[in-house]
Structure formats: structure tokens, C-alpha cells
Write an enzyme that holds these catalytic residues in place. Sequence first.
Site, PDB file in Angstrom:
ATOM      1  CD  GLU A   1      -9.655  -1.334   8.332  1.00 31.79           C
ATOM      2  OE1 GLU A   1      -8.735  -1.917   8.940  1.00 31.79           O
ATOM      3  OE2 GLU A   1      -9.536  -0.905   7.174  1.00 31.79           O
TER       4      GLU A   1
ATOM      5  CD  GLU B   1      -2.920  -1.170   2.320  1.00 34.67           C
ATOM      6  OE1 GLU B   1      -2.625  -0.652   3.404  1.00 34.67           O
ATOM      7  OE2 GLU B   1      -4.021  -1.686   2.083  1.00 34.67           O
TER       8      GLU B   1
ATOM      9  CG  ASP C   1      -7.487  -5.363   5.044  1.00 33.72           C
ATOM     10  OD1 ASP C   1      -6.953  -5.663   6.120  1.00 33.72           O
ATOM     11  OD2 ASP C   1      -7.601  -4.196   4.631  1.00 33.72           O
TER      12      ASP C   1
HETATM   13  C1  BDP Z   1      -6.005  -2.197   6.220  1.00 34.74           C
HETATM   14  C2  BDP Z   1      -6.280  -0.828   6.712  1.00 34.74           C
HETATM   15  C3  BDP Z   1      -5.134   0.119   6.572  1.00 34.74           C
HETATM   16  C4  BDP Z   1      -3.871  -0.521   7.104  1.00 34.74           C
HETATM   17  C5  BDP Z   1      -3.650  -1.836   6.402  1.00 34.74           C
HETATM   18  C6  BDP Z   1      -2.495  -2.626   6.979  1.00 34.74           C
HETATM   19  O1  BDP Z   1      -7.390  -0.333   6.014  1.00 34.74           O
HETATM   20  O2  BDP Z   1      -5.456   1.286   7.257  1.00 34.74           O
HETATM   21  O3  BDP Z   1      -2.776   0.307   6.946  1.00 34.74           O
HETATM   22  O4  BDP Z   1      -4.759  -2.662   6.549  1.00 34.74           O
HETATM   23  O5  BDP Z   1      -2.780  -3.605   7.658  1.00 34.74           O
HETATM   24  O6  BDP Z   1      -6.901  -3.029   6.880  1.00 34.74           O
HETATM   25  O7  BDP Z   1      -1.348  -2.305   6.772  1.00 34.74           O
END
Ligand code: BDP
Length: 717
Positions: A411, A309, A383
Site C-alpha cells: 500500500e 476508521e 500504518d
Molecule cells: C490502512 C488502509 C485501510 C485499511 C486500514 C486497516 O489504508 O484501507 O482499512 O489500514 O488496517 O492501512 O484497517
Amino acid sequence: MLKSILLSSILSISLFFTVYANDGYNLWLDYQAIQNAELKSEFKSMMDGIYFFGENPTYQAIKNELNTASEKMLNQTPIYTKERLSSTKVWIGTRDQLSQVLSLTEQGEISSLGPDGFWRGPLVFEGKTYYAIIGNKPVGVLYGVYNLLNSIQTKTFNNSSKVSDSPKVKFRMLNHWDNLDRTVERGYAGFSIWDWHRLPGYVDPRYIDYARANASIGINAVSLTNVNANALILTTDFMKKAKVLADIFRPYGIKVFLTARFSAPIQIGGLETADPLDPNVKDFWKEKTDEIYSFIPDFGGFLVKANSEGQPGPHEYKRNHAEGANMLADALSPHGGLLIWRAFVYSFEEDQDRHKQANFEFEPLDGKFRENVIIQVKNGAIDFQPREPFHPLFGAINETNIGMEFQITQEYLGQATQLVYLAPMWEEVLKTRIYRPNPSSTVASLLEGKETTQKNTLMAGVSNIGTDRNWTGHLFGQANWFAFGKQAWNPEITSEEIATEWIKLTFGQNPDMVSKISKIMLESHETAVDYMTPLGLHHIMGRSHHYGPGPWVVGGRADWTAPYYHQADSLGIGFDRTRSGSDALGQYAPEIVEAWSDPKQIPEKYLLWFHHVPWDFKLKNGNTLWEGIAYHYDKGVKDVREMQEIWASLESEIDPEEFDHVRQLLEIQEEEAEWWRNACLLYFQTFSNRPFPSDIEQPEGDLEYYKSLMFPNAPGI
Ligand code: BDP
């Protein structure tokens, strides 16, 4: 006259509430006064003569805890004796310290419990019986004391029985996703409890209560900062701040970790590269690491999110994850530190099913990581969805240390407005049979290190803690923090056992109340799955904040859109991950591939995760898929209403402030569940072109309205 009567009754009502209202700050360490006379006198007599075999900061922490507990439960201060015989009732110490009074067999038994284990029970010495709490190390003693206090609070204490326990996982860790400006990524309980600006000078008493809460459930490691890391945490100023926290946590057996930004050599080291094979980069990390250890001699290590990401990582320099991780591991290993490297990776360039990408990257590197590296893997491959099948990396890499990452913060599960007890979801994953590396392997047995030669075992949970007075926003969020600690200590414990214990510690003993709240908790996860993502649907929430439904979300990279995951069209719905589709299923053990390849055989809870099936596909109960989807959404809403009814029936049993807090949030939860049901069913109907079953509550409203809802200020981003 009337006025003064009125005023005095208002005053007495408000006084009543001030005295009795509970704001939840004390968590499960509320130590309510003991009502039962027998238990009270037993505990009182113990508190009348406690002898510590030695002194150290952990014993001081134990004394502080005993003082708090005894003052609240008995309204008296404990008496600490100076001499181990005479008026002493309780002995507290390590196995070494008590060696003169323990038989060889007893010493052997205790020793086999390992560094964090404890033993408590009656010990006869020179004809007199003492109640002993013993560990191999002071931290084991601390765990034993918390266990004793817990048994008093839950009325399970028995002075003639011997109790011993030890954790099955070595590192039981909270991951805070806290930023240095005190915002919390995916945090729904206020701001970060780390007041970086006022540290190191100002020490918030809350840090101690945080350490107590963690130690009481066996958590022994915390990483303080967001995985989307800020390199500044590695500057000397911040090390001084982190040192204060580490010093507070040490007596409670908690090690501090920090997140390391891979590009830190450029950002704070003045280098032009962060290439892990560059000698200057290696020196930078070595010096940084040495400096951290000069402040925090027992520093735990680094947690790293790299090449995921948009975070920097070794790929920028054409190096792989092992080369990146090992370079940092080498800087840590002279100090005994750990390098935790996350497997949550998926690339911007790759157009392969995101489900498959972590296995692509890590399987070829199995065995290439240093001994002090642990690969931290989310429970599922996408996720933290409301329900995910276990991640196919579990069982696929067996020559590399592997650890679990659960998300305690909700989340994707209602954030802090919804009551969703997560332990059943984690239990489901932990108990899944994975057939690798051994036929009987489960996720739990793998994590415990039973299936491989792995010594450094880990379970991490993304924290749900913030500055809210009750720590977690929703009172029942506390149960998730509590359950995480319990499951990390023992991945084989049941979520029901944990719920019962938490309820007793939080609300009291009344068996009818305990069973009602337990029912609410144990069904709450399935309920949320029903009204959010039934039958294996996933990632259909609002864009970026993930608040509420968004099955229509499109635009930007494909795997950040909802249709990528649900694949609804006029023929059917679901992501084909079998051989005819992305074949992500092929990354699991052959036994699983066989069991899940057939849409008629796969457990229905995973159906649309792995299969694209026609709207008229017959479910096991004879309904069509379309009907089944509608019934699940409908049931979810109805089950929330049942939760509300049960809660309402408990009004006289529960502290008024806590009761009302939960009551209000359950109302919001009902509205949100209806919103999910209406929005998703109306949206999917545009593909299925079928009517809703007549016996469900018909979804109300207009799809365009639901689509138009925007939440630019939703928390957590
Ligand atoms: C996702 C989240 C994000 C996190 C990412 C992670 O939306 O904010 O940075 O995972 O785990 O669930 O790195």
C-alpha cells in the site's frame, strides 16, 4: 518465397516464446527439469518406490504434489508401492503410523517437534535404508514433503543427512482484504480470487493452487474477507460458499477465518442493538457461530476491526474492547475457535497523537481478554509506513495474547509497480530488542511466546494476491508472499536466506545470477525508504490512494494530512514525540526512551519520527539535516538505476517474459522515484529555504505541477 520465410521465422519466434515464456503462475512451485545428472538419478530412484503408511486427504494432496513435481522435474510419474518393504525406497507417514519401525529415541525426537513439525532422512530397518518423511500429524508430513521438494529444486538435497524443523509460531495467517464484490482493498493484482458469485457451484482450480502455494511455505490460516467487513458473509448463503473453500484448504492444513462486522446483529439479525452485553446479541452470535461450525467443523474463528476508521464496535454502547472481544470469544470457545481483535484503533474524537492511541486503549485492559483472544497489532503504531519503529504495544501488554500484523500488499511501498522486497523491513522489526517483559526480549521472541505464558501465537500478513496471472501483479511481489510465510514459520530467519531460496526456486541456480538478484532484493527496501520517506519521515503520500508523494496534502481530519506527520516549518522538520512533544516515545521501555530521546543518539532512520530538528542539525556524517534529506532522495533514485542496470545484465539468464515484465516495471519505478524526489525536495525547500547540495541531480519540474496531479482511478480503494 520471401514472404513465406518471413512468416515461418515469425512463427518459429512466437513458438519459441510460447514454449519457453513463463508467466509466473506457478510461483515458486515451478519444478523445472533437473539438469544435474547425479541429483536426477537420486530423485528418480526415490520416485520409483514410495510407500504411504495409510490414507487420508492430506496424503492424497501429497501424492498430487509428487505427481506434478516428478512429472515436471523428471518427466515421469512416481510409483506408489502397496507394500512397505521390497521395492520401496521412500516411506511417508506419521510417527504413530511408523511406530513399529522407529526407535524410542527417534519417536521422542519427532514427538518434540509438535503438531506441524517434520523429520526427514535415512532410516535403517532390517539392514535396508529407506528415506523417510515423518510428521506427528499428516500436515507435518506435508510440510516435510514440500521441504524435500524444495531441497531438490535448490540443489541442497543430501540423502544421508537428517533434516527436521517445526514452526515457531502457531497461526501463520494471510488476511485478505477482499470484498464480496471482488474488489480488493489495497489490492494491486487485479480482483479477488474468491469468486463469490459463482461459488459454491463453480470451483476455480486456482483455489487448489493457492492452497498448495500457502502450504508449501507453512501458512496455515486465512481470513477470506476485508476487515472493513460486510455482514453478509455471515449469512447462510455465504457460509455455503465459504465451506467449499474450507473443504479445499483442509487437506493442506489451512483453516478458514472470516471477518465479523460488529453491527451484524442489527444488519442481518433484525436486532436493534449490537451491545455486546445484551443477551439477544450474545444469542445472535452464539447461533451464528454454531451455524458456521455446522458447515465448517474446523472453522478458525473471527477477525475483527472495531471502533477504527468508522467501523462499528463496542464503544457505541459504552463498552470497551475487552467486553466486545470476549462476547465473540465466548461464542467461539465451545468449538475451539479463536477471536482475533485488531489493535489498529484510533478515534475520531481523540486529538492525541495517533501513535499513542492503541496503547491508551489496550494497556488498561491487559489481562481482561479471554484465553482464545489474540490482539493483532500492526508492526508500527501509525500504518504500514515504508519504515516504522516497532509498535509500543509489543512488550506493554503481557497478560494478553498478542500477534503481529504485517502488510504484504505494498500500500505504502510502491503498490504493484515497484520492486520492494519487504523481508528486510520485517526482519528489522522482528529483531528489535524491546526490553519488555524481559531485558533480552525482542519482537520475535515475544511473538514466539517465549517471553510470556502465551500459547496461541500469531503472525498475520495482509495479502497481496489477486486474479493477475502471476498472482501478485509484480513478479517480485511473489517474493514477499513467500518471505512472509518463511518469517511466520521462523521469525529468526534472515531475509537473505529467504531471498536466495526464492531466487533459486523462481529463476534457477546460476550463482552469479542468484547473487545479483539477491543484491537487488536486499537493497530494495532501503532504496524505497530513501526516495520516499528517509530519516524517519512518514505518511506523506497521496491522499486516500496513497500512490505517489503528497507531503502537501491538507484538509479533513488532522491525522489524515501530511503536515500533521512531517511538521515542516521554517525552523526545521519532524514530529516531536519526546517529552517536550506528544511523548509517544514514553510508551516504550525506559532503555528505549533513554536511547531515542536524544536526537544525536537515536538511530538516524528514526530521527524525524521522534524529533523536530532544525534544518542545520548536524547528522552523524557531518552533513546538515537539509543536505542529508536531499542526499537520501538522490541516492534512492540512483539506486533504482543501479537495480535497472543489474537487471539488464541478466537478460540472457532469465525467461524472456519474466525479464521484460520486470524491466518495464523498473522503468516505471525509476520515474516514480524521480517523481518522489522532485516533489518532496521542492516542497520541503519551501520551508528550508536552502539550496540543494550541488553534487546531487537537481530536482526538476515545478511544485505546482506535482501538486496538481490527480489519480482518481488509482487501484486499491
Ligand atoms: C490502512 C488502509 C485501510 C485499511 C486500514 C486497516 O489504508 O484501507 O482499512 O489500514 O488496517 O492501512 O484497517
